[in-house]
Scaffold this motif. Sequence first.
Motif, mmCIF file in Angstrom:
data_model
loop_
_atom_site.group_PDB
_atom_site.id
_atom_site.type_symbol
_atom_site.label_atom_id
_atom_site.label_comp_id
_atom_site.label_asym_id
_atom_site.label_seq_id
_atom_site.Cartn_x
_atom_site.Cartn_y
_atom_site.Cartn_z
ATOM 1 N N TRP A 255 0.810 -1.215 0.000
ATOM 2 C CA TRP A 255 0.000 0.000 0.000
ATOM 3 C C TRP A 255 0.846 1.270 0.000
ATOM 4 N N GLY A 256 2.142 1.139 0.335
ATOM 5 C CA GLY A 256 3.015 2.306 0.413
ATOM 6 C C GLY A 256 3.022 3.166 -0.841
ATOM 7 N N PRO A 257 3.216 2.572 -2.039
ATOM 8 C CA PRO A 257 3.214 3.390 -3.261
ATOM 9 C C PRO A 257 1.902 4.145 -3.476
ATOM 10 N N PHE A 258 0.775 3.537 -3.086
ATOM 11 C CA PHE A 258 -0.513 4.221 -3.226
ATOM 12 C C PHE A 258 -0.562 5.468 -2.344
ATOM 13 N N PHE A 259 -0.118 5.336 -1.089
ATOM 14 C CA PHE A 259 -0.136 6.496 -0.202
ATOM 15 C C PHE A 259 0.921 7.524 -0.606
ATOM 16 N N LEU A 260 2.041 7.079 -1.155
ATOM 17 C CA LEU A 260 3.020 8.014 -1.704
ATOM 18 C C LEU A 260 2.408 8.780 -2.870
ATOM 19 N N HIS A 261 1.606 8.087 -3.671
ATOM 20 C CA HIS A 261 0.870 8.714 -4.768
ATOM 21 C C HIS A 261 -0.012 9.854 -4.234
ATOM 22 N N LEU A 262 -0.736 9.591 -3.142
ATOM 23 C CA LEU A 262 -1.602 10.615 -2.563
ATOM 24 C C LEU A 262 -0.787 11.793 -2.034
ATOM 25 N N ILE A 263 0.355 11.499 -1.416
ATOM 26 C CA ILE A 263 1.205 12.563 -0.890
ATOM 27 C C ILE A 263 1.733 13.451 -2.019
ATOM 28 N N LEU A 264 2.135 12.828 -3.120
ATOM 29 C CA LEU A 264 2.672 13.589 -4.249
ATOM 30 C C LEU A 264 1.597 14.447 -4.906
ATOM 31 N N ILE A 265 0.330 13.993 -4.845
ATOM 32 C CA ILE A 265 -0.760 14.813 -5.385
ATOM 33 C C ILE A 265 -0.807 16.148 -4.649
ATOM 34 N N LEU A 266 -0.558 16.108 -3.336
ATOM 35 C CA LEU A 266 -0.563 17.335 -2.545
ATOM 36 C C LEU A 266 0.730 18.121 -2.705
ATOM 37 N N ALA A 267 1.854 17.395 -2.789
ATOM 38 C CA ALA A 267 3.156 18.057 -2.748
ATOM 39 C C ALA A 267 3.611 18.611 -4.096
ATOM 40 N N CYS A 268 3.405 17.869 -5.164
ATOM 41 C CA CYS A 268 3.962 18.306 -6.458
ATOM 42 C C CYS A 268 3.063 17.859 -7.621
ATOM 43 N N PRO A 269 1.832 18.332 -7.685
ATOM 44 C CA PRO A 269 0.921 17.881 -8.748
ATOM 45 C C PRO A 269 1.352 18.288 -10.152
ATOM 46 N N THR A 270 2.170 19.341 -10.274
ATOM 47 C CA THR A 270 2.567 19.822 -11.609
ATOM 48 C C THR A 270 3.983 19.429 -11.980
ATOM 49 N N SER A 271 4.694 18.755 -11.080
ATOM 50 C CA SER A 271 6.073 18.378 -11.360
ATOM 51 C C SER A 271 6.136 17.264 -12.404
ATOM 52 N N PRO A 272 7.018 17.389 -13.406
ATOM 53 C CA PRO A 272 7.158 16.317 -14.412
ATOM 54 C C PRO A 272 7.530 14.975 -13.785
ATOM 55 N N PHE A 273 8.384 15.006 -12.747
ATOM 56 C CA PHE A 273 8.761 13.756 -12.078
ATOM 57 C C PHE A 273 7.551 13.095 -11.433
ATOM 58 N N CYS A 274 6.746 13.908 -10.742
ATOM 59 C CA CYS A 274 5.556 13.366 -10.081
ATOM 60 C C CYS A 274 4.555 12.849 -11.106
ATOM 61 N N ASN A 275 4.429 13.558 -12.228
ATOM 62 C CA ASN A 275 3.510 13.107 -13.273
ATOM 63 C C ASN A 275 3.937 11.760 -13.836
ATOM 64 N N CYS A 276 5.248 11.535 -13.909
ATOM 65 C CA CYS A 276 5.734 10.215 -14.336
ATOM 66 C C CYS A 276 5.314 9.142 -13.333
ATOM 67 N N PHE A 277 5.388 9.492 -12.070
ATOM 68 C CA PHE A 277 4.974 8.561 -11.010
ATOM 69 C C PHE A 277 3.484 8.266 -11.122
ATOM 70 N N PHE A 278 2.683 9.312 -11.396
ATOM 71 C CA PHE A 278 1.236 9.140 -11.495
ATOM 72 C C PHE A 278 0.854 8.197 -12.629
ATOM 73 N N ARG A 279 1.638 8.187 -13.690
ATOM 74 C CA ARG A 279 1.277 7.409 -14.880
ATOM 75 C C ARG A 279 1.359 5.900 -14.667
ATOM 76 N N ASN A 280 1.992 5.476 -13.566
ATOM 77 C CA ASN A 280 2.090 4.044 -13.267
ATOM 78 C C ASN A 280 1.134 3.640 -12.152
ATOM 79 N N PHE A 281 0.006 4.327 -12.073
ATOM 80 C CA PHE A 281 -0.950 4.077 -11.001
ATOM 81 C C PHE A 281 -1.468 2.641 -11.025
#
Length: 322
Positions: A255-281
């Motif tokens: 479950w860790g990656p899922f909660f990291l996903h939620l944290i990144l939504i708050l922390a860096c929603p527009t960051s290209p790195f975070c968007n790469c992370f989001f694409r592997n949901f």
Amino acid sequence: MDFNNSSLRYLHVEFNPLTEIMDENETNSTLGERNLSSCVQIRIPQELFLALGIVSLVENILVILAIIRNRNLHSPMYYFICCLAVSDMLVSVSNVVETIFMLLNDHGLLDVHPGMLRHLDNVIDVMICSSVVSSLSFLCTIAADRYITIFYALRYHSIMTTQRAVSIIAVVWLASVASSILFIVYHTDNAVIVCLVTFFCITLVFNAALYLHMFVLAHVHSRRITAFHKGRRQSTSMKGAITLTILLGVFILCWGPFFLHLILILACPTSPFCNCFFRNFNLFLILIICNSLIDPLIYAYRSQELRKTLQELVLCSWCFGM
């Protein structure tokens, strides 16, 4: 029919309009476009979701039936484990239902009114959210149960009675369902994500504190117990604590990656790195389903009584099928 906002697999779209943000970045920033285009996106076939969901569902049903059938497993700890299996089963059921709908839609075999689809999405979201909250709650409950078993062994049966265990189970499920409904109703508010992440962190700290105290002091405590039958009880209790430690570790990994996903939504929603992370949901969802699949194997491996009952159930099912 539009499955682009469907349930958990697109939860990041519902919590935050990441798709619009990504489109805006690609339009306004050449660098952002290059970064997004270079993202490694692992595609997961729908058939894999369906296969893992069915296997997980069957496993957890067998665990529940085994605990119900074997009277030797009628104790508070196994009641809590049974509820944890029900939480895992919610993930499996929601995954199987959603995958079937998506496969039927992909093959043009399903025509559902958009309003009905939205209701289905809401039901699936509530099931998933209830599973998260209840799983974390029952992991804490089992940890507390093991703590009482180790440090208050002589008073355990007066502290953790069956009636008290049933009351705890009822409160956890009511709170899980109620909070899940509120989360889905207010899913557009970032406060929902903050609440989920905060609850996740609090439960981890609570479990870590209990386990640390158990494993550090249990050795000292065991030296003071000289009677053979009490020493045996101590050994059994520690075995239960180790089992739940394994369960907690697997839960964090899956479950860790899922909660990291939620944290990144708050922390860096527009960051290209975070968007790469989001694409592997979808990869994170596979891990969540794997948690539901692995838990029953841990129960069976760590409990000889449960393993024996599971074997009897499987053999009876096979013989009945013949």
